[in-house]
Design a protein around this motif. Structure first.
Motif, PDB file in Angstrom:
ATOM      1  N   PHE A 161       0.840  -1.202   0.000  1.00 54.81           N
ATOM      2  CA  PHE A 161       0.000   0.000   0.000  1.00 54.81           C
ATOM      3  C   PHE A 161       0.876   1.253   0.000  1.00 54.81           C
ATOM      4  CE2 PHE A 161      -2.629   3.200   2.233  1.00 54.81           C
ATOM      5  CZ  PHE A 161      -3.734   3.213   1.389  1.00 54.81           C
ATOM      6  N   ILE A 162       1.865   1.279   0.871  1.00 61.72           N
ATOM      7  CA  ILE A 162       2.779   2.424   0.950  1.00 61.72           C
ATOM      8  C   ILE A 162       3.600   2.536  -0.323  1.00 61.72           C
ATOM      9  CG2 ILE A 162       4.783   3.383   2.171  1.00 61.72           C
ATOM     10  CD1 ILE A 162       3.693   2.013   4.715  1.00 61.72           C
ATOM     11  N   TRP A 163       4.098   1.413  -0.809  1.00 60.57           N
ATOM     12  CA  TRP A 163       4.939   1.381  -2.021  1.00 60.57           C
ATOM     13  C   TRP A 163       4.171   1.905  -3.228  1.00 60.57           C
ATOM     14  CZ3 TRP A 163       4.535  -1.055  -6.765  1.00 60.57           C
ATOM     15  CH2 TRP A 163       5.682  -1.110  -7.547  1.00 60.57           C
ATOM     16  N   ALA A 164       2.956   1.405  -3.442  1.00 61.27           N
ATOM     17  CA  ALA A 164       2.170   1.772  -4.622  1.00 61.27           C
ATOM     18  C   ALA A 164       1.867   3.267  -4.657  1.00 61.27           C
ATOM     19  CB  ALA A 164       0.873   0.958  -4.657  1.00 61.27           C
ATOM     20  N   ILE A 165       1.415   3.811  -3.534  1.00 60.46           N
ATOM     21  CA  ILE A 165       1.119   5.247  -3.480  1.00 60.46           C
ATOM     22  C   ILE A 165       2.409   6.052  -3.616  1.00 60.46           C
ATOM     23  CG2 ILE A 165       0.171   7.113  -2.055  1.00 60.46           C
ATOM     24  CD1 ILE A 165      -1.672   5.026  -0.785  1.00 60.46           C
ATOM     25  N   GLY A 166       3.473   5.547  -3.011  1.00 58.34           N
ATOM     26  CA  GLY A 166       4.765   6.228  -3.079  1.00 58.34           C
ATOM     27  C   GLY A 166       5.280   6.390  -4.497  1.00 58.34           C
ATOM     28  N   THR A 167       5.026   5.389  -5.360  1.00 62.86           N
ATOM     29  CA  THR A 167       5.511   5.497  -6.744  1.00 62.86           C
ATOM     30  C   THR A 167       4.885   6.692  -7.451  1.00 62.86           C
ATOM     31  OG1 THR A 167       3.770   3.990  -7.585  1.00 62.86           O
ATOM     32  CG2 THR A 167       5.892   3.005  -6.953  1.00 62.86           C
ATOM     33  N   GLN A 168       3.624   6.981  -7.158  1.00 70.47           N
ATOM     34  CA  GLN A 168       2.941   8.087  -7.821  1.00 70.47           C
ATOM     35  C   GLN A 168       3.289   9.439  -7.211  1.00 70.47           C
ATOM     36  OE1 GLN A 168       1.476   7.279 -10.711  1.00 70.47           O
ATOM     37  NE2 GLN A 168       2.343   5.315 -10.061  1.00 70.47           N
ATOM     38  N   ILE A 169       3.519   9.458  -5.904  1.00 67.54           N
ATOM     39  CA  ILE A 169       3.990  10.702  -5.282  1.00 67.54           C
ATOM     40  C   ILE A 169       5.400  11.014  -5.787  1.00 67.54           C
ATOM     41  CG2 ILE A 169       4.640  11.779  -3.079  1.00 67.54           C
ATOM     42  CD1 ILE A 169       2.390  10.214  -1.764  1.00 67.54           C
ATOM     43  N   MET A 170       6.198   9.985  -5.976  1.00 66.39           N
ATOM     44  CA  MET A 170       7.556  10.156  -6.500  1.00 66.39           C
ATOM     45  C   MET A 170       7.534  10.793  -7.889  1.00 66.39           C
ATOM     46  SD  MET A 170      10.447   7.193  -6.856  1.00 66.39           S
ATOM     47  CE  MET A 170       9.513   6.241  -8.062  1.00 66.39           C
ATOM     48  N   LEU A 171       6.512  10.463  -8.691  1.00 70.31           N
ATOM     49  CA  LEU A 171       6.375  11.040 -10.031  1.00 70.31           C
ATOM     50  C   LEU A 171       5.627  12.374 -10.028  1.00 70.31           C
ATOM     51  CD1 LEU A 171       5.417   7.886 -12.164  1.00 70.31           C
ATOM     52  CD2 LEU A 171       7.659   8.975 -11.960  1.00 70.31           C
ATOM     53  N   CYS A 172       5.162  12.797  -8.834  1.00 76.35           N
ATOM     54  CA  CYS A 172       4.349  14.019  -8.720  1.00 76.35           C
ATOM     55  C   CYS A 172       3.116  13.917  -9.615  1.00 76.35           C
ATOM     56  CB  CYS A 172       5.166  15.265  -9.079  1.00 76.35           C
ATOM     57  SG  CYS A 172       6.544  15.582  -7.961  1.00 76.35           S
ATOM     58  N   ASN A 173       2.482  12.751  -9.588  1.00 77.82           N
ATOM     59  CA  ASN A 173       1.253  12.485 -10.351  1.00 77.82           C
ATOM     60  C   ASN A 173       0.041  12.655  -9.430  1.00 77.82           C
ATOM     61  OD1 ASN A 173       2.518  11.880 -12.731  1.00 77.82           O
ATOM     62  ND2 ASN A 173       2.134   9.689 -12.667  1.00 77.82           N
ATOM     63  N   PRO A 174      -0.600  13.810  -9.399  1.00 75.96           N
ATOM     64  CA  PRO A 174      -1.717  14.012  -8.461  1.00 75.96           C
ATOM     65  C   PRO A 174      -2.910  13.109  -8.727  1.00 75.96           C
ATOM     66  CG  PRO A 174      -1.552  15.844 -10.002  1.00 75.96           C
ATOM     67  CD  PRO A 174      -0.320  15.021 -10.192  1.00 75.96           C
ATOM     68  N   ILE A 175      -3.273  12.921 -10.006  1.00 81.42           N
ATOM     69  CA  ILE A 175      -4.444  12.105 -10.336  1.00 81.42           C
ATOM     70  C   ILE A 175      -4.194  10.639  -9.987  1.00 81.42           C
ATOM     71  CG2 ILE A 175      -5.938  11.298 -12.202  1.00 81.42           C
ATOM     72  CD1 ILE A 175      -5.395  13.977 -13.616  1.00 81.42           C
ATOM     73  N   SER A 176      -3.040  10.117 -10.401  1.00 79.47           N
ATOM     74  CA  SER A 176      -2.727   8.705 -10.146  1.00 79.47           C
ATOM     75  C   SER A 176      -2.503   8.440  -8.662  1.00 79.47           C
ATOM     76  CB  SER A 176      -1.491   8.282 -10.951  1.00 79.47           C
ATOM     77  OG  SER A 176      -1.781   8.242 -12.329  1.00 79.47           O
ATOM     78  N   THR A 177      -1.999   9.413  -7.936  1.00 81.87           N
ATOM     79  CA  THR A 177      -1.816   9.239  -6.491  1.00 81.87           C
ATOM     80  C   THR A 177      -3.157   8.950  -5.823  1.00 81.87           C
ATOM     81  OG1 THR A 177       0.137  10.674  -6.394  1.00 81.87           O
ATOM     82  CG2 THR A 177      -1.076  10.341  -4.338  1.00 81.87           C
ATOM     83  N   ILE A 178      -4.158   9.755  -6.155  1.00 84.22           N
ATOM     84  CA  ILE A 178      -5.494   9.561  -5.585  1.00 84.22           C
ATOM     85  C   ILE A 178      -6.099   8.244  -6.074  1.00 84.22           C
ATOM     86  CG2 ILE A 178      -7.845  10.478  -5.495  1.00 84.22           C
ATOM     87  CD1 ILE A 178      -6.573  13.297  -5.789  1.00 84.22           C
ATOM     88  N   ALA A 179      -5.963   7.987  -7.382  1.00 83.61           N
ATOM     89  CA  ALA A 179      -6.542   6.769  -7.962  1.00 83.61           C
ATOM     90  C   ALA A 179      -5.915   5.515  -7.364  1.00 83.61           C
ATOM     91  CB  ALA A 179      -6.358   6.778  -9.476  1.00 83.61           C
ATOM     92  N   PHE A 180      -4.588   5.507  -7.239  1.00 87.41           N
ATOM     93  CA  PHE A 180      -3.898   4.347  -6.671  1.00 87.41           C
ATOM     94  C   PHE A 180      -4.319   4.129  -5.221  1.00 87.41           C
ATOM     95  CE2 PHE A 180      -0.108   2.707  -9.159  1.00 87.41           C
ATOM     96  CZ  PHE A 180      -0.615   3.113 -10.398  1.00 87.41           C
ATOM     97  N   ALA A 181      -4.420   5.220  -4.463  1.00 86.63           N
ATOM     98  CA  ALA A 181      -4.800   5.107  -3.053  1.00 86.63           C
ATOM     99  C   ALA A 181      -6.185   4.476  -2.915  1.00 86.63           C
ATOM    100  CB  ALA A 181      -4.773   6.478  -2.387  1.00 86.63           C
ATOM    101  N   ILE A 182      -7.123   4.910  -3.744  1.00 86.52           N
ATOM    102  CA  ILE A 182      -8.494   4.397  -3.673  1.00 86.52           C
ATOM    103  C   ILE A 182      -8.556   2.938  -4.118  1.00 86.52           C
ATOM    104  CG2 ILE A 182     -10.812   4.597  -4.652  1.00 86.52           C
ATOM    105  CD1 ILE A 182     -10.314   7.633  -4.832  1.00 86.52           C
ATOM    106  N   VAL A 183      -7.950   2.638  -5.265  1.00 82.27           N
ATOM    107  CA  VAL A 183      -8.033   1.286  -5.832  1.00 82.27           C
ATOM    108  C   VAL A 183      -7.321   0.269  -4.953  1.00 82.27           C
ATOM    109  CG1 VAL A 183      -7.346  -0.165  -7.769  1.00 82.27           C
ATOM    110  CG2 VAL A 183      -8.331   2.090  -8.202  1.00 82.27           C
ATOM    111  N   VAL A 184      -6.089   0.591  -4.519  1.00 82.22           N
ATOM    112  CA  VAL A 184      -5.328  -0.358  -3.692  1.00 82.22           C
ATOM    113  C   VAL A 184      -6.000  -0.544  -2.336  1.00 82.22           C
ATOM    114  CG1 VAL A 184      -3.113  -0.834  -2.583  1.00 82.22           C
ATOM    115  CG2 VAL A 184      -3.165   0.169  -4.866  1.00 82.22           C
ATOM    116  N   TRP A 185      -6.502   0.547  -1.750  1.00 82.57           N
ATOM    117  CA  TRP A 185      -7.191   0.432  -0.461  1.00 82.57           C
ATOM    118  C   TRP A 185      -8.425  -0.459  -0.600  1.00 82.57           C
ATOM    119  CZ3 TRP A 185     -12.111   1.326   1.237  1.00 82.57           C
ATOM    120  CH2 TRP A 185     -12.301   1.247   2.629  1.00 82.57           C
TER     121      TRP A 185
END
Length: 222
Positions: A161-185
């Motif tokens: 969970f931490i890893w997946a969201i972290g990959t998108q924050i690392m890319l500064c991807n705001p849309i994917s960060t939210i999407a990954f957090a919702i889908v993985v959760w």
């Protein structure tokens, strides 16, 4: 004739401006920022999945491991492709969005932390750790409550969970960060109760006591 000459000069200048604009935009895609962030992303993905497969073979033996141990599904590939598309579009049109290095570095730290937690979970659980939920109790399957399992019941899920969201924050991807957090959760919110149903069948009151004292490791999932 003079009008035609001026028109040709104006057209030539506009073409030059367009070429310079295109060259400038392409330079953003191949800039230091893009190269560093994308390389970090690709390395994180390769290391995560490669190490999952290697550890699975080391613990369970090559004959017991399939390609599923890479944890790569069609949905996962689609999610990663969408995140890459978002990155390219944003760095092309909003290059400054990717220059928040404190955000990107925080994401990189999350990737490392998530990776460490998950791999500690695998190494601590040993043969009890599997990528597929066990629905039958085997002799070697024991309840693990020491090490990282002393702090969270599902450190493997917590780490991912931490890893997946972290990959998108690392890319500064705001849309994917939210999407990954919702889908993985949501995935873990459904998977954890299902898995714990069988754990309660296997270990009875021992698991009940453990579950009451130790959090699941995924936010808002009891």
């Amino acid at each position: 004739m003079s009008f035609l000459k001026h028109f040709c000069v104006d057209l030539q200048q506009q073409l030059i401006d367009l070429m310079l604009l295109g060259s400038s935009s392409l330079s953003e895609i191949f800039s230091y920022t893009a190269c560093r962030q994308l390389l970090q992303m690709f390395f994180a993905i390769i290391f995560f999945h490669g190490s999952e497969y290697i550890l699975a073979m080391a613990i369970h033996g090559k004959s017991s491991v399939s390609i599923k141990s890479l944890l790569i599904s069609k949905s996962y590939i689609l999610a990663m492709v969408c995140s890459l598309i978002e990155y390219i579009v944003e760095i092309y049109f909003f290059a400054g969005l990717k220059e928040y290095w404190w955000i990107s570095n925080a994401g990189l730290a999350m990737v490392v932390i998530g990776e460490v937690i998950r791999k500690l979970a695998i190494l601590t659980a040993g043969r009890a750790f599997t990528h597929l939920i066990k629905i039958y109790h085997e002799e070697h399957h024991k309840l693990v409550t020491h090490g990282v399992f002393h702090y969270v019941r599902h450190p493997g899920y917590c780490g991912f969970f931490i890893w997946a969201i972290g990959t998108q924050i690392m890319l500064c991807n705001p849309i994917s960060t939210i999407a990954f957090a919702i889908v993985v959760w949501r995935f873990f919110a459904l998977r954890i109760p299902y898995e714990e149903y069988f754990l309660r069948q296997f270990f009875g009151s021992q698991y009940e006591d453990y579950a009451r004292q130790v959090p699941s490791g995924v936010p808002f999932v009891k």
